[in-house]
Each structure stands twice: as C-alpha cells, then as structure tokens.
Design a protein around this motif. Structure first.
Motif, short mmCIF file in Angstrom:
data_model
loop_
_atom_site.label_atom_id
_atom_site.label_comp_id
_atom_site.label_asym_id
_atom_site.label_seq_id
_atom_site.Cartn_x
_atom_site.Cartn_y
_atom_site.Cartn_z
N ASN A 142 -16.60 27.72 58.34
CA ASN A 142 -16.14 29.03 58.75
C ASN A 142 -16.05 29.88 57.49
OD1 ASN A 142 -14.70 31.31 59.60
ND2 ASN A 142 -13.50 30.13 61.08
N SER A 166 -14.90 32.77 57.31
CA SER A 166 -13.71 33.64 57.37
C SER A 166 -12.59 32.89 58.07
CB SER A 166 -14.02 34.95 58.11
OG SER A 166 -15.04 35.67 57.46
N LEU A 167 -12.24 31.74 57.51
CA LEU A 167 -11.15 30.96 58.11
C LEU A 167 -9.88 31.79 58.16
CD1 LEU A 167 -10.25 28.20 59.21
CD2 LEU A 167 -9.69 27.54 56.86
N PHE A 168 -9.60 32.44 57.08
CA PHE A 168 -8.66 33.56 57.05
C PHE A 168 -9.20 34.53 56.02
CE2 PHE A 168 -6.78 30.02 54.64
CZ PHE A 168 -6.71 30.55 53.37
N GLU A 169 -8.56 35.63 55.80
CA GLU A 169 -9.15 36.71 55.01
C GLU A 169 -9.63 36.23 53.65
OE1 GLU A 169 -8.16 41.32 53.63
OE2 GLU A 169 -6.59 40.03 54.47
N TYR A 206 -13.37 31.27 47.98
CA TYR A 206 -12.42 32.36 48.11
C TYR A 206 -12.95 33.59 47.40
CZ TYR A 206 -8.05 34.98 47.99
OH TYR A 206 -7.08 35.95 48.16
#
Length: 958
Positions: free
Chosen positions: A874, A876-879, A916
């Motif tokens: 993913n 964009s697992l989180f931002e 990241y």
C-alpha cells in the motif's frame, strides 16, 4: 555530418508551424499531486510528465484544436481538448487499473496495454519507489514470467521463456534505443551500461520472439529501458543507499550506492542532462568445492565431495586441474621413474599406489578481492530547431566496473569499460539514429587459468617432492609394522605429502611470493602461461524508422524501417582467432508493419515482415501477424492471438572464438574460421569440424570395447567389432558449420477485468529449428578419423580422464533434434481491504525435447517448470507512508552448462520495504531487505550462494 544536419533542418522547415503551450497539473481524486504522470498529445509521441508537485508544461508545434491525455500507473486515463494557446488544464485522475497504461515497444507506436498485440510487462517510476530490492533492475524478477539469474552483486541476467544462461544472447536489452550488449560477448552485462534509477522514465519487457520489428537475437525476449528527456524532466535529483550484504561464506559487508541526475532546459530549443551513479560493495563468494564428473549428455554430473581422492578437481578451486594423469603418469609410475633416476631408494616405488594426484589448488577467494563496483554516466544534449516537432540528440554513455562473469569458466571482470556514443534525429513520425559501442577488458582475467598457470610453475618439483614425502612416510609405517596400503594410512600419507610439498613449493596467499606470481600470470595474455583477457572490440549501428499514418490521414498505421550493424572483433588472438588483426563483418535488415483498426476500433489487425542478411548466411524473413479484439461495454475484455517467427544469428563467439578453457578448446563455426590455427595446437578449425569423432560415440565405443575385452575378446577384434559405434564428423553432417537458429512462436492471450481482478493470461508454444548448440568433438592430434588405429587409446583416455593423443574441442553448430517449448503465464491483481494492492502470478514452462534424437546436444533449458510470485502493499497506508512485500517461489530445475550440470533446488525468497515521503523536503526515505528468510540459494551451479541484503535509502526530488 556538418552537411547533413543543415539539410535536414531545411527539409523539415516546411513541417514547422506555430507553437502552442499548455500547462496545468495532475492530481488524484483526494487532491494529492501525482508526480511522474504522463501527458501526451493523442495520435503523436509528443508529451511530457509532471514534476514532483504534479505540475506540467507542454509545447506543441501545431495549432489547436487537438486533444491531450493524462495517465499514470494505477489510475484511469483521461483526456481534455485543447482549444487555445496558453490554455491551463487541471486533470483529476480516478484510481483505476493498468490496462490503460501507454506502451510503445510492442508495435513501435503508442498504444494502451490492452491494445498490445503481444504480452507485455511494464515497470516505471512508481514501481521503482515500491521496489523491495536495492536495485530496480533486480526487481524485474517480480514481473510475471521473468527470471533474473544472479551471478554477481553487479551482474544479473534477465531472461524469459527458457534457455537461460549468464551469457544470454537470446535476449536483447535496448537503452534509449541502443543495443546494450557487449560487442565481444553479444550479451548484456546486466545494468552496467543501463540507466541510473533517477533517469528511468519507463521499462517495458516483451517476452518471446520480437525479430519482426527488432531483428536478430530478439528471440526469447527484449527489454526496453527509456530515460527521461531533459526538456520534460528538469532539475536536480539525488539518491543515496547504504546497506550490508550478508552471506555465510563472506560474512557481513557494507555496500554503498548513490547517484545524481541534473537536467536543464536552457531555452525552448536547447536542453541538456547529466546523470552519474556509483555502487561499491563486496561480491557474493563462490565456494563450491565439489567435483563434477561429466556424465551422459542431458543428465546431471556425478558429484564427488571434497577430499574424495588425491586428484580432486573442485569446481570453485583453481589449479587443482594440474595432475599427474595430464602427462600419462600416476604416483606409482612417477616413483618408478624417480627410483630409476636415483632420486628414491631401490624398492621405494613398491610402497606407492597407482593413483592420480593433483596439485593443491587456490580457492576463488585467493584469486580475487571480490571488490564489486559499477560506475554509470550519461551525458546528453538535446536540440529542437523548431521548438517541438523535431529533436536532435547527442548521447554519451559510460559504464565501468568490476564484476564476476560465469561462462565456461569463472572470470574476474576488472576495470571493464563499455562506451556508447549516439546521434539521433527524431520527429513525431520518424527517427534516424547512429551509434557506436566500444569495450575494453581492462585488467580482466580468467580465474581458472590463473590457478592453472600459477600451478604449472614448479609442477615437476612439486610432484617429486610429494612422491618423496609419501615414500618416506610409507617406509616409516612399514618399519613400525603397519600396512601403508591400509585406506586410513593412505589418507594420512597423502595429507602429509601434500602439506610437505605445499610448504616447500606452493606460494601461500598473502605472501609477497604469491602476489608476484599472481601478478605475473594475470598480466600475461598467453593462455599457456597467463590468464589476462584482451579486448578492444567495437560495434557500429545505424537504424531508422518512418511512420506514414499522418500522411494516410490515420486510416492505418504503416511503418517502414531498417538497420545496419558492423562488428570489429579485436582480442589480439586471446579470445578470437584474430591473431593477425581485427575481424570485421556486417549484417543489415529492413521491416514493414501495418496496423488497421476496424469495428469501431475494437478489432485490431497487425501484420509485419522483416528481411535480414548476415554476410555469412542466407537472407532471413521474419513475419508476424496478430489479431486483437476488445469486448464489453467498456472494452474491459481484450483478446489477442499472434503468430511470429524469430531468428538468431550466431554470436561473435559462435563464429570466431578460438579459446582454450582447459577442459576443451572452444572453436567458432564461421567459414572464415576454418583455416585459422587454434590456441595451443597445430590444428585448425577445419581439423575440428572435418577430422573428428563425436564425444558420445567415442564414449560408447570405449565402453563397448572395454566390456568385450573384459569378457575375453581379443583387443584388436573388440576394436573391429565395435568400430561401427564411432561417428566421425567428416561427411556425416553431424556437426555442420553453425548457421542461424529459427523459432516459430504461437501466442494467445487475454487482458481484462474479471470481477475485482485485473487479469492477464498468456499461453505460448515455440518450435525451434537449427537450434544453435555446443557439441564436444574429439580430434586425433595425428592421423585421420578414417584410420581407427590408436582410437582405443583415445577412448580409454576419455573414459579414464587421462590425457592422450587427442584434443577435445567444443564446437558451435546446430542440433538436428526437434526442440519445442510451451508455457502459460497468468497474473491477477486487485485491491483488498479497500486500498491494499495485491497481486499474484504463476508461470509454467516446459521443454519438449527427445535427448535420444541428438545424443551429443545439451538443450540448456535452465528454467523452473513452476514459478509463483506474490506482492502485497500500500503506497498510502497512511499519509506519506507506504510499504511493499514480494514473495517468490521457484520449483527445482536442471542447470546445464559447460562448467557443470546439476539440479538447482526449489527456493522461496521474500523481500520487503517500507517508505516515507517528506513533501517539504521533496524526499522519500526507504528501509528494505531481500531474502529475509536468510536461506541462501544458487541461480546456477558454480555460481555463488546468494545471501541477504539490508539497506536504507534517501531519494530527493524524483
């Protein structure tokens, strides 16, 4: 050239019109910018890409109206009409699938993946970001149907559809349109002259035959690596990677990889770029100390563990090939000779067994520092005389480094340099390019011959010292009432005699004596005394293409093109038979392709044909026909079928090699090579091809005669009775001169969306004729094969591993056998748990070949029957945070090569990374690892066991 360019500029002035400028941005449906999105003017190859912030500017030398299209991997393609100059267009892309990605390689014209007439794999900047391996090139292994064989930290060999080797001259790699292969070797040295990852625009891979458009050797597949254009991708980008390699044999060693790319558009007419990358680390160690005894062709070798005999010849130990049997001796015969010469006391030879003894060899790690490094540089100037419709490009590419190559032997490629220069003129409908490739072997050398020739020096004294020490020890055992012929006593005596002889006469690694001898051998190009490789081979290429579709009002896509290639082989007689000067030869070809769309553009018909001529062979014709149909309301079901032929010219080595690799002398099959003397002999290629026995028939003859004699038959009668088993090459057509290899390829497939899955299915069947093969033949050093006197000595020598009055040659020829292969590749990808990417693919590959139809032919399919690959991630697992995992399972497979034949065990390999992004710094950070399970594996027998890699990376502004 000073005359041609102004004429071309004047010629195309009539095609130049006013310029239209379009600018804007590309974002996803969450408002996030999409860097690296493709912007293209529909119906042309003119386009650009978005920058890190998702913005773009595009200039086009036509007046509106026209339509531009925005696309990015994983998003649905969308288009907008341009109606005025300086128009601003902001695209919003909705997450979609990969069917609408634009590719060029399949038909030499822009088309979506769904329209491609053949199966195609694609890899781009997003895939590089998600790659789990430190090198994007290694990550190609995760594509369906693709094998990457790892022979070195810096040398990975890509292959599809079987018949893999590290010397893979059935597979073509083009970088910015230039053939990336070494002119000497005719195969690609991995990514040594490829692309810096910062400069990768896209990678496209076509499995299977592609000769109809791309000519000779586009046989099993072709890989296209396309760099970024300086006009479209400006600014400075940088990456830095630091990590370790972990291997049982080598321990943990650091590696560093960094690169920079700089590009600037000085005006609408002139732009330039420069990119440099450098990798340095410790190579994987090869430590196989087993002996591989050549068995019947097509079967695995008998494996003897280290220490199984005093004459043990370990695979990755070099110099232990120097044995008493090479001079027709054994330890007892040597002792008898020394006894007769007064060097041993009377009766001493009675204490010595009749066994073969070899010198103590050097480990591979003694003969190389395993210093792996790779330097790549690209310098490009771009000029657009009329803003955007014609572009002139000058490109210089440099690749230099250290690696290890495995062929007939293991080779230290040291300070090896490849250099390419290209001048290209291209427009919307044409290109014309010329380029040259030069290479220099630097300080490269053959590690096996390094050990052999180091151990040749002082060999007589060493064996004498060994025999003397053995006799002395045996006398002591006998004097103490023991039995010197007891197996345990013999093992002790051999170990003691070896240690004593080595201490006295074998220079030990790390000592000044060793280094002096090592440097002497590795700087000597004479294979009888040294191991240095000399090479200054060149290749010159010119090619062009014109697309008539705009002149035909887009009624059909009609292309015509051609190419010319010239080789100049220059190894000073060390690799080729070019001891009297460089060998030059050439080949040329032309092709025609037509594409017609019918039934509301749902039906697509493609037909092409190519003509090629090599100066040594008859002309070849390579047709291709394909049909594609898009079904469904949204054209979501796409079916295709194709038939094409391909051909492979014999490589430069197939034609002109004359190289002694120890076990045999390699000899090329070009007609012009027949009268050239071969290294270390007074024999010529003509002797090899027309005065030889096939190896298989000699082995059968020797076994039959030995059996008959063992049954009480008179030796002379046994020879006469079994003479019919002998197969002389002369007049039989068994080993004709090498000629072109042909393939007929049938391919059907489906691409589309089945429920939640993007599905790509491909089934193929290949039929080969005149398969280029290596065959071992045996030539008497004196006399003719028409006279069988003395042939029993030759047969006995071959069976017992003893030197005799013969020379073993490895020739290049064509098999008379029917060789077929077939397979299936299927890939499924979808979203799971709402926004996680999941993919799985399976590949089946099978060789259909009857060994009995050509007993001397080794097919070398070298490909697992089953492969399964998974991916899960993913971005964009989180931002700003993403991850990716790749898992590959490979079935066991037989690896056949001149170095050895063995089964490669099944393996499972898992790689992973997390990343990241920090938009304010225009940076992406990544932590990753490969082979996380830690179980080491080999790609090929004789190669290193591949361990694990762990790394961190920082990429800025890419």
């Amino acid at each position: 050239m000073k005359t041609i360019i102004p004429l071309l500029v004047l010629f195309f002035c009539s095609l130049s019109y006013s310029q239209t400028t379009i600018s804007g941005s590309v974002k996803d449906d969450n408002g996030q910018p999409i860097p690296g999105a493709n912007i293209i003017i529909i119906g042309t190859t003119t386009g650009t890409v978005t920058d890190f912030d998702g913005n773009f500017t595009l200039n086009y030398s036509q007046n509106p109206p026209f339509t531009i299209q925005a696309s990015s991997v994983g998003f649905e393609t969308t288009s907008e009409e341009v109606t005025s100059n300086n128009q601003k267009i902001d695209f919003v892309l909705v997450e979609g699938n990969a069917l609408d990605e634009v590719v060029i390689s399949a038909s030499r014209t822009p088309e979506s993946v769904r329209e491609s007439p053949v199966t195609i794999e694609r890899f781009d900047t997003k895939d590089i970001k998600l790659a789990t391996t430190p090198s994007f090139y290694s990550s190609l292994e995760n594509l369906k149907g693709v094998d990457v064989h790892k022979g070195s930290l810096t040398f990975n060999s890509v292959n599809t559809r079987g018949f893999a080797t590290f010397a893979n001259n059935r597979f073509v790699q083009l970088v910015d349109g230039m053939d990336n292969a070494s002119p000497l070797l005719n195969f690609v040295m991995g990514n040594m002259l490829g692309l810096n990852e910062l400069d990768v625009q896209s990678v496209e891979l076509l499995p299977g035959a592609s000769s109809a458009l791309y000519g000779a050797n586009a046989f099993n597949g072709i890989l296209f690596m396309n760099g970024k254009n300086a006009f479209d991708h400006q600014g400075v980008s940088f990456y830095y990677k630091q990590g370790i390699t972990s291997q049982k044999a080598a321990g943990d060693n650091s590696f560093t990889d960094f690169g920079i790319r700089m590009a600037h558009k000085f005006s609408d007419k002139f732009a330039a770029k420069a990119s440099v990358s450098y990798l340095r680390g410790t190579d994987w160690h090869a430590t196989d100390d087993n002996e591989y005894v050549l068995g019947a062709v097509g079967s695995v070798d008998e494996i003897l563990p280290f220490g199984s005999s005093p004459s043990h010849d370990a695979l990755n130990i070099y110099g232990d090939e120097i044995a008493l049997s090479a001079n027709g001796l054994d330890l007892n015969l040597l002792a008898q000779a020394m006894e007769a010469g007064g060097q041993l006391p009377p009766g001493a030879s009675a204490l010595v067994p009749a066994v073969d003894v070899a010198r103590t060899g050097y480990k591979e790690s003694d003969l190389t520092d395993y210093n792996a490094n790779s330097l790549k540089a690209d310098f490009t100037l771009n000029y657009r005389p009329f803003a955007n419709d014609i572009e002139v490009e000058w490109k210089t590419k440099i690749g230099r480094g250290n690696t290890i190559y495995q062929g007939a032997n293991r080779y230290q490629i040291k300070d090896f340099t490849l250099l390419q220069h290209k001048l290209e003129i291209r427009g919307n409908d044409f290109f014309l390019r010329g380029y040259t490739t030069e290479e220099k072997a630097g300080n490269s050398y053959d590690m096996r011959f390094t050990g052999i020739n180091m151990n040749k020096i002082g060999a007589t004294q060493w064996f004498g010292t060994y025999a003397g020490a053995y006799v002395q020890g045996a006398a002591q055992i006998q004097g103490a009432g023991g039995n010197p012929f007891d197996p345990a006593a013999q093992a002790q005596l051999h170990a003691g005699a070896r240690q004593f002889a080595d201490q006295a006469l074998t220079p030990q690694p790390g000592t000044p004596e060793f280094m002096a001898l090592f440097n002497k051998v590795t700087t000597d190009p004479n294979v009888e005394t040294g191991s240095k490789l000399l090479d200054n081979t060149k290749m010159n290429v010119a090619e062009g293409n014109y697309n008539f579709s705009s002149l035909l009002n887009d009624a059909m896509d009609l292309q015509i093109g051609g190419s010319y290639r010239q080789y100049s082989l220059n190894s000073s007689g060390t690799i080729f038979t070019d001891y009297d000067g460089p060998i030059d030869y050439n080949e040329y070809g032309a092709y025609l392709q037509a594409i017609k769309k019918l039934v509301d553009d749902r039906l697509r018909l493609t037909a092409s044909v190519r003509y090629d001529k090599n100066e040594f062979f008859d002309a070849s014709y390579s047709p291709r026909v394909s049909i594609g149909y898009s079904a469904g309301d949204n054209r979501q079901h796409n079916f295709r079928a194709s038939f094409q032929t391909g051909f492979r010219n014999p490589a430069t080595q197939d034609l002109f090699i004359g190289f002694n690799v120890g076990r045999a002398i390699l000899v090329g099959g070009a007609p012009a090579n027949l009268d050239r003397t071969l290294p270390g002999t007074s024999l010529t290629g003509r002797d090899t091809y027309f005065n030889s026995y096939t190896l298989n028939s000699l082995q059968q003859f020797g076994t039959a005669v030995a059996t008959a004699i063992g049954g009480g038959t008179d030796p002379n009668l046994a020879v006469q009775q079994n003479a019919g088993l002998l197969m002389p090459v002369n007049g039989t057509g068994v080993t004709p001169l090498v000629k072109q290899e042909q393939v007929s390829a049938f391919d059907v497939g489906y691409r589309g969306k089945l429920g939640p899955f993007i599905t790509d299915l491909n089934v193929y069947y290949n039929t080969y004729s005149d398969f280029i093969a290596e065959k071992l033949v045996v030539t008497p050093n004196n006399g003719s094969v028409t006279d069988i006197s003395g042939v029993l000595d030759i047969a006995n020598g071959l069976l017992n591993g003893e030197a005799g009055n013969y020379t073993l040659f490895q020739t290049k020829t064509n098999s008379v056998a029917d060789v077929n292969s077939y397979g299936l590749v299927i890939g499924l990808s979808t979203k799971v748990f709402k926004d996680y990417d999941f993919g799985v693919n399976y590949a089946f590959a099978k060789l259909d070949f009857d060994q009995s139809s050509d007993p001397d032919f080794s097919a070398g399919f070298n490909t697992p029957e089953h492969k399964v690959k998974f991916s899960f991630g993913n971005d964009s697992l989180f931002e700003n945070f993403g991850f990716n995992v790749n898992v590959r399972w490979t079935d066991e497979y037989l690896w056949q090569a001149s170095i050895a034949n063995a089964i490669m065990p099944a393996r499972t390999v898992a790689d992973a990374q997390i990343n990241y992004s920090v938009p304010s710094l225009k940076s992406t950070f990544k932590i990753g690892g490969t082979n996380l399970g830690g179980k080491e594996y080999q790609s090929a027998v004789g190669g290193p066991f591949i361990g694990s890699q762990y790394y961190i990376s920082w990429t800025i502004n890419n």
